[in-house]
Design a protein around this motif. Sequence first.
Motif, short mmCIF file in Angstrom:
data_model
loop_
_atom_site.label_atom_id
_atom_site.label_comp_id
_atom_site.label_asym_id
_atom_site.label_seq_id
_atom_site.Cartn_x
_atom_site.Cartn_y
_atom_site.Cartn_z
N GLU A 100 0.97 -1.14 0.23
CA GLU A 100 0.07 -0.05 -0.12
C GLU A 100 0.87 1.39 0.26
O GLU A 100 0.53 2.21 -0.48
CB GLU A 100 -0.93 -0.06 1.26
CG GLU A 100 -1.74 1.33 1.18
CD GLU A 100 -2.68 1.14 2.27
OE1 GLU A 100 -3.65 2.18 2.38
OE2 GLU A 100 -2.88 0.21 3.03
N ASP A 101 1.90 1.35 0.80
CA ASP A 101 2.80 2.25 0.96
C ASP A 101 3.39 2.56 -0.43
O ASP A 101 3.44 3.67 -1.08
CB ASP A 101 3.97 2.29 1.85
CG ASP A 101 3.55 2.41 3.09
OD1 ASP A 101 2.43 3.08 3.39
OD2 ASP A 101 4.07 1.78 4.08
N ALA A 102 3.83 1.41 -1.44
CA ALA A 102 4.37 1.79 -2.56
C ALA A 102 3.40 2.29 -3.39
O ALA A 102 3.68 3.12 -4.37
CB ALA A 102 4.70 0.16 -3.22
N ALA A 103 2.39 1.99 -3.60
CA ALA A 103 1.36 2.36 -4.28
C ALA A 103 0.99 3.72 -3.94
O ALA A 103 0.63 4.70 -4.93
CB ALA A 103 -0.13 1.65 -4.19
N ASN A 104 1.00 4.23 -2.95
CA ASN A 104 0.75 5.58 -2.39
C ASN A 104 1.65 6.42 -3.02
O ASN A 104 1.65 7.32 -3.69
CB ASN A 104 0.62 5.72 -1.19
CG ASN A 104 -0.57 5.40 -0.35
OD1 ASN A 104 -1.52 5.35 -1.04
ND2 ASN A 104 -0.64 4.78 0.76
N ALA A 105 3.11 5.74 -2.97
CA ALA A 105 4.13 6.70 -3.50
C ALA A 105 4.19 6.83 -5.11
O ALA A 105 4.45 7.57 -5.88
CB ALA A 105 5.34 5.89 -3.01
N GLU A 106 3.69 5.72 -5.60
CA GLU A 106 3.45 5.59 -7.08
C GLU A 106 2.23 6.62 -7.51
O GLU A 106 2.52 7.26 -8.74
CB GLU A 106 3.25 4.33 -7.85
CG GLU A 106 4.43 3.39 -7.81
CD GLU A 106 4.48 2.25 -8.89
OE1 GLU A 106 3.14 1.89 -9.21
OE2 GLU A 106 5.26 1.70 -9.28
N THR A 107 1.44 6.83 -6.62
CA THR A 107 0.36 7.99 -7.05
C THR A 107 1.14 9.31 -7.11
O THR A 107 0.75 10.12 -8.06
CB THR A 107 -0.70 7.74 -5.83
OG1 THR A 107 -1.15 6.56 -6.01
CG2 THR A 107 -1.62 8.91 -6.27
N GLN A 108 1.89 9.57 -6.08
CA GLN A 108 2.51 10.83 -6.31
C GLN A 108 3.48 11.02 -7.28
O GLN A 108 3.54 12.10 -7.91
CB GLN A 108 3.37 11.12 -4.95
CG GLN A 108 2.56 11.06 -3.77
CD GLN A 108 1.42 12.22 -3.73
OE1 GLN A 108 1.72 13.07 -4.20
NE2 GLN A 108 0.36 11.70 -3.29
N LEU A 109 4.23 9.81 -7.89
CA LEU A 109 4.94 9.82 -8.95
C LEU A 109 3.97 10.22 -10.17
O LEU A 109 4.49 10.88 -11.12
CB LEU A 109 5.63 8.48 -9.23
CG LEU A 109 7.05 8.30 -8.58
CD1 LEU A 109 7.42 6.86 -8.95
CD2 LEU A 109 8.04 9.48 -9.38
N ALA A 110 2.92 9.75 -10.17
CA ALA A 110 2.18 9.86 -11.43
C ALA A 110 1.66 11.41 -11.32
O ALA A 110 1.57 12.01 -12.49
CB ALA A 110 0.70 9.13 -11.21
#
Length: 379
Positions: free
Chosen positions: A138-148
């Motif tokens: 979940e943390d990885a997905a949150n960080a990828e959201t910010q990358l997006a």
Amino acid sequence: SNDWRSASNLYEVNARRTQAGICLLDLGDLLGSAGRQSEAFEVFKDSLRVFQEGSDYIGVGRAHDRTAAALIDLGEMETALEHLRESLTIFEFIQDAGRIPYARYRLGWTLVSVGQNDVAIPLLHSAVEDFKQQKRVEDAANAETQLAHAYSAMGDEATAAELYRRTRTMFEALGEKSSALLADINLARSWIATDPEQSKLSLQRALDGAREINDNFLIRASVVRLAEVNLQNATPTSLAESEQSLNEIDVAAFGENVSERYRYLNAKAAVLTGLGKIEEAEALLVEITAKGSDDWFLNEIADANKTLSLIYEQRNEEDLSTGFLTRAIALYLAAGEVAKATALSGRFLPQVVAPFQEAYLQDPSAISLDDSEHKFDES
């Protein structure tokens, strides 16, 4: 809240400063989630003092992070960044492998929110890789959201859309419905220029889902962004629908989340202007224009000046209208929003630009859940 404060005082009297500081962090989070960020800020500052007196390095790092969270909602972005850098420095110094990627994510998240995407991207990539290695999906997905968000802001919509779609799949797999719906809102942004109807469908899905799970934050966000999309191809019917939806939102519900509050006020004022209710619209913009040219809210202030230019155009006060229009263009340029400035400058060429629809060309910015949703373990 009195219970948390009493418990903290009791722990502090007995020299149990770590426990006292944790009580204050919990109290601050409670206040922040209730929209009382000014009070939360004071509590987090107090927790920082307590942890420092107890030489609790992890506690100090956490307190810096939470202080930054309150400051972000209050619009004090520069000071928030200072606290986040302090937090990261502490965790890197003590080589806390669990907290380092989170601190990088938090700093990257905030840098994206102020447009420093080139600095944010390496931090976020590092956080994503560390989270994945630690099986923190979940943390990885949150960080990828910010990358997006960062790639989208830099004009790479294809990469952003792929990241949004991927994170949506992961959030659904994790049962994180709010985060999955948030991905729908952000995906809508990817289609705004090329397929407004698809964008509206994505936002409507997010709104329906948010109502189903009674997520008021996402309900407000979806309604505001649907109004912004409707302004691109405004008709009396779509404007009336937007007005009705926006009227169902109490501006006080945004608390001290300044950015979302201004976004709501701007959207409602633009809708009212399109309906010819210019006195009501003008009254909504006073709070935003009072910011002058605050570096952290240039887009919002530009939007307000854009609407004011149309208000004075409807009043046949051309000099004032032109003045607000010129100021809006200048503010967009200062914010690095060249496309918005260029589109708006078309109003100086009325023979080739539809005055209302083109004036409201929008690019709904990426959105994140309230930072308080993403907290790390206690000290």
